[in-house]
Design an enzyme around this catalytic site. Sequence first.
Site, PDB file in Angstrom:
ATOM      1  N   SER A  49       0.725  -1.515  -0.148  1.00 34.29           N
ATOM      2  CA  SER A  49      -0.119  -0.208   0.030  1.00 34.29           C
ATOM      3  C   SER A  49       0.844   1.342  -0.197  1.00 34.29           C
ATOM      4  O   SER A  49       0.305   2.318  -0.238  1.00 34.29           O
ATOM      5  CB  SER A  49      -1.051  -0.174   1.053  1.00 34.29           C
ATOM      6  OG  SER A  49      -0.343  -0.046   2.248  1.00 34.29           O
ATOM      7  N   LYS A  97      -1.109   3.915   7.421  1.00 33.20           N
ATOM      8  CA  LYS A  97      -1.665   4.136   5.984  1.00 33.20           C
ATOM      9  C   LYS A  97      -1.231   5.467   5.896  1.00 33.20           C
ATOM     10  O   LYS A  97      -0.858   6.406   6.474  1.00 33.20           O
ATOM     11  CB  LYS A  97      -3.264   4.144   5.974  1.00 33.20           C
ATOM     12  CG  LYS A  97      -3.759   2.576   6.232  1.00 33.20           C
ATOM     13  CD  LYS A  97      -3.320   1.746   4.922  1.00 33.20           C
ATOM     14  CE  LYS A  97      -3.761   0.488   5.159  1.00 33.20           C
ATOM     15  NZ  LYS A  97      -3.237  -0.405   4.106  1.00 33.20           N
TER      16      LYS A  97
END
Length: 108
Positions: A49, A97
């Site tokens: 990610s 994230k």
Amino acid sequence: RKLRPRGMTQVLSLSERSKRFFLDVARWVPVMLAVQEYVGTVRQTEGRSMQPTMNSTRAWWRIGDLLLLDRWHARSYERGDVVELLSPCEVGAVLIKRVIGVEGDLVR
């Protein structure tokens, strides 16, 4: 403690040295825990990610890049910031994230 003439060293037994070592460690553990909780911590990224800027190289001895997360100044987030959060799906799991949208952005 007894005063010794200058230049004389104190010979400590192994048990005395071990005791001093563990007492020194016990003094610093609360300090390090407080720093990690309130000032900053080091985390390792895993997964795809964050690619291509992070976690782009792999070696046999590590997977992912190391991040220094600043908890002292983390009060408001901007687009592009890297954040640490608890997973809404897996109990106890921590996610790292990148912020791609902030309050007021239109999602289509």
